[in-house]
Design a protein around this motif. Structure first.
Motif, PDB file in Angstrom:
ATOM      1  N   ARG A  70      -6.154  23.040   9.868  1.00 28.80           N
ATOM      2  CA  ARG A  70      -5.674  22.294  11.029  1.00 28.80           C
ATOM      3  C   ARG A  70      -6.719  21.315  11.561  1.00 28.80           C
ATOM      4  N   GLU A  71      -7.874  21.280  10.926  1.00 26.98           N
ATOM      5  CA  GLU A  71      -8.958  20.407  11.398  1.00 26.98           C
ATOM      6  C   GLU A  71      -8.860  19.006  10.814  1.00 26.98           C
ATOM      7  N   THR A  72      -8.374  18.883   9.582  1.00 27.74           N
ATOM      8  CA  THR A  72      -8.414  17.600   8.879  1.00 27.74           C
ATOM      9  C   THR A  72      -7.035  17.192   8.385  1.00 27.74           C
ATOM     10  N   LYS A  73      -6.923  15.890   8.065  1.00 27.58           N
ATOM     11  CA  LYS A  73      -5.767  15.366   7.348  1.00 27.58           C
ATOM     12  C   LYS A  73      -6.265  14.787   6.036  1.00 27.58           C
ATOM     13  N   VAL A  74      -5.507  15.056   4.966  1.00 27.19           N
ATOM     14  CA  VAL A  74      -5.927  14.677   3.619  1.00 27.19           C
ATOM     15  C   VAL A  74      -4.802  13.879   2.975  1.00 27.19           C
ATOM     16  N   ARG A  75      -5.152  12.807   2.287  1.00 28.62           N
ATOM     17  CA  ARG A  75      -4.130  12.004   1.616  1.00 28.62           C
ATOM     18  C   ARG A  75      -4.742  11.205   0.475  1.00 28.62           C
ATOM     19  N   LEU A  76      -3.899  10.860  -0.505  1.00 30.33           N
ATOM     20  CA  LEU A  76      -4.255   9.841  -1.483  1.00 30.33           C
ATOM     21  C   LEU A  76      -3.815   8.496  -0.934  1.00 30.33           C
ATOM     22  N   LEU A  77      -4.620   7.477  -1.161  1.00 28.92           N
ATOM     23  CA  LEU A  77      -4.289   6.109  -0.776  1.00 28.92           C
ATOM     24  C   LEU A  77      -4.292   5.220  -2.015  1.00 28.92           C
ATOM     25  N   ALA A 116       0.846  -1.200   0.000  1.00 32.87           N
ATOM     26  CA  ALA A 116       0.000   0.000   0.000  1.00 32.87           C
ATOM     27  C   ALA A 116       0.883   1.252   0.000  1.00 32.87           C
ATOM     28  N   TYR A 117       0.342   2.333  -0.574  1.00 29.37           N
ATOM     29  CA  TYR A 117       1.074   3.593  -0.667  1.00 29.37           C
ATOM     30  C   TYR A 117       0.141   4.754  -0.333  1.00 29.37           C
ATOM     31  N   HIS A 118       0.754   5.893   0.018  1.00 29.10           N
ATOM     32  CA  HIS A 118      -0.055   7.082   0.250  1.00 29.10           C
ATOM     33  C   HIS A 118       0.724   8.324  -0.144  1.00 29.10           C
ATOM     34  N   ILE A 119      -0.005   9.420  -0.286  1.00 34.37           N
ATOM     35  CA  ILE A 119       0.587  10.736  -0.524  1.00 34.37           C
ATOM     36  C   ILE A 119      -0.145  11.725   0.371  1.00 34.37           C
ATOM     37  N   PRO A 120       0.484  12.199   1.436  1.00 39.74           N
ATOM     38  CA  PRO A 120      -0.148  13.254   2.246  1.00 39.74           C
ATOM     39  C   PRO A 120      -0.303  14.524   1.413  1.00 39.74           C
ATOM     40  N   ILE A 121      -1.424  15.205   1.580  1.00 36.81           N
ATOM     41  CA  ILE A 121      -1.715  16.438   0.847  1.00 36.81           C
ATOM     42  C   ILE A 121      -1.737  17.591   1.836  1.00 36.81           C
ATOM     43  N   ARG A 122      -0.875  18.551   1.603  1.00 36.55           N
ATOM     44  CA  ARG A 122      -0.748  19.673   2.529  1.00 36.55           C
ATOM     45  C   ARG A 122      -1.866  20.685   2.304  1.00 36.55           C
ATOM     46  N   THR A 123      -2.466  21.131   3.403  1.00 38.87           N
ATOM     47  CA  THR A 123      -3.472  22.198   3.355  1.00 38.87           C
ATOM     48  C   THR A 123      -3.184  23.175   4.487  1.00 38.87           C
ATOM     49  N   ALA A 124      -3.896  24.286   4.481  1.00 37.13           N
ATOM     50  CA  ALA A 124      -3.786  25.257   5.575  1.00 37.13           C
ATOM     51  C   ALA A 124      -4.774  24.959   6.688  1.00 37.13           C
ATOM     52  N   GLU A 144      -9.394  -6.556  -9.718  1.00 34.11           N
ATOM     53  CA  GLU A 144      -9.032  -6.196 -11.087  1.00 34.11           C
ATOM     54  C   GLU A 144      -7.840  -5.245 -11.163  1.00 34.11           C
ATOM     55  N   THR A 145      -7.756  -4.282 -10.251  1.00 33.05           N
ATOM     56  CA  THR A 145      -6.709  -3.266 -10.306  1.00 33.05           C
ATOM     57  C   THR A 145      -6.563  -2.610  -8.946  1.00 33.05           C
ATOM     58  N   ASP A 146      -5.458  -1.904  -8.737  1.00 29.97           N
ATOM     59  CA  ASP A 146      -5.291  -1.155  -7.494  1.00 29.97           C
ATOM     60  C   ASP A 146      -6.431  -0.144  -7.329  1.00 29.97           C
ATOM     61  N   CYS A 147      -6.786   0.127  -6.085  1.00 30.56           N
ATOM     62  CA  CYS A 147      -7.819   1.122  -5.786  1.00 30.56           C
ATOM     63  C   CYS A 147      -7.134   2.381  -5.268  1.00 30.56           C
ATOM     64  N   ILE A 148      -7.393   3.491  -5.938  1.00 30.48           N
ATOM     65  CA  ILE A 148      -6.825   4.774  -5.540  1.00 30.48           C
ATOM     66  C   ILE A 148      -7.950   5.652  -5.015  1.00 30.48           C
ATOM     67  N   CYS A 149      -7.768   6.160  -3.804  1.00 29.44           N
ATOM     68  CA  CYS A 149      -8.811   6.923  -3.121  1.00 29.44           C
ATOM     69  C   CYS A 149      -8.242   8.218  -2.555  1.00 29.44           C
ATOM     70  N   LEU A 150      -9.125   9.174  -2.372  1.00 29.17           N
ATOM     71  CA  LEU A 150      -8.842  10.358  -1.576  1.00 29.17           C
ATOM     72  C   LEU A 150      -9.467  10.142  -0.208  1.00 29.17           C
ATOM     73  N   ALA A 151      -8.678  10.275   0.859  1.00 27.57           N
ATOM     74  CA  ALA A 151      -9.190  10.056   2.216  1.00 27.57           C
ATOM     75  C   ALA A 151      -8.995  11.320   3.045  1.00 27.57           C
ATOM     76  N   VAL A 152     -10.044  11.697   3.773  1.00 29.83           N
ATOM     77  CA  VAL A 152      -9.996  12.872   4.646  1.00 29.83           C
ATOM     78  C   VAL A 152     -10.503  12.451   6.021  1.00 29.83           C
ATOM     79  N   THR A 153      -9.735  12.766   7.057  1.00 31.37           N
ATOM     80  CA  THR A 153     -10.126  12.432   8.425  1.00 31.37           C
ATOM     81  C   THR A 153      -9.943  13.649   9.324  1.00 31.37           C
ATOM     82  N   ASP A 154     -10.664  13.635  10.458  1.00 37.73           N
ATOM     83  CA  ASP A 154     -10.464  14.695  11.451  1.00 37.73           C
ATOM     84  C   ASP A 154      -9.995  14.139  12.788  1.00 37.73           C
TER      85      ASP A 154
END
Length: 221
Positions: free
Chosen positions: A131-138, A121-129, A192-202
């Motif tokens: 402070r409430e949430t964390k955002v990443r591609l999975l 599995a892999y991820h890419i953290p996405i930087r935002t301004a 069938e293929t890898d699943c790529i998602c955008l995930a947001v958590t607080d």
């Protein structure tokens, strides 16, 4: 592409009102770019909300929150049949990433600098301004599960490529899963293929595996 899992009324109305944190807004805006039905819902919410704020006083509704509750009630009413509107879909984006997400990550899926989470599995953290949430591609390997977990808060998962199964439900491109502290689950990418998602958590996820919990602070999830 048939989208079966849509953005909730509360998120859509907060997005229309401009009151969502940046992380949630990225997920909602990306879903809207893929979902004509929710773009129509958003246009209706904005139209009704503008009408309410222009024609009805706060004394009538008690507060702005009450006004938006009225908008929600009207959104849930069956729409009267009408001639289908001509709609221009968003421009197709290389790599399958629509705006605004593509601008946040700065490239196509194939050219991104993925970071390993282990077990393929892999991820890419996405930087935002925000402070409430964390955002990443999975990126979840085809046919493999995410470690079983519950939630310390809310989690939005938007499928961008491939699909995953969660219980009796399947989530494919454009589908948005909205999970909270009441849900314990273990989504599994379809084979069938890898699943790529955008995930947001607080809030941090609550993993059942002690091994995953041990490395969780280093992964930031």
């Amino acid at each position: 592409m048939t989208i079966r899992h849509h953005v909730s009324d509360d998120l859509l109305l907060s997005y229309a009102a401009g009151s969502l944190a940046e992380g949630w807004s990225i997920a909602v805006a990306t879903h809207l770019a893929l979902c004509p039905a929710c773009r129509r819902r958003l246009a209706l919410a904005e139209s009704i909300g503008g009408e309410l704020l222009e024609t009805e006083t706060l004394a009538d509704h008690g507060s702005v929150d009450d006004a938006w509750a009225s908008v929600r009630r009207r959104l849930q009413q069956p729409m009267k049949p009408s001639a289908p509107a001509r709609e221009t879909p968003p421009a197709r984006q290389p790599g399958g990433l629509p705006e605004p997400l593509r601008s946040y990550v700065g490239g196509d899926i194939e050219t991104l600098a993925w970071r390993s989470l282990g077990r393929g599995a892999y991820h890419i953290p996405i930087r935002t301004a925000d402070r409430e949430t964390k955002v990443r591609l999975l990126r979840i390997p085809a046919g493999k599960p995410v470690p079983e977990h519950s939630h310390g808060g809310r989690e939005l998962t938007l499928v961008l490529s491939g699909s995953f199964v969660d219980g009796d439900e399947i989530f494919a491109r454009g589908d948005l899963e909205d999970a909270d502290a009441s849900l314990t689950h273990q989504p599994v990418a379809t084979p069938e293929t890898d699943c790529i998602c955008l995930a947001v958590t607080d809030a941090p996820l609550r993993f059942r595996s002690w091994a995953v919990r041990a490395i969780q602070p280093f992964l930031g999830i």
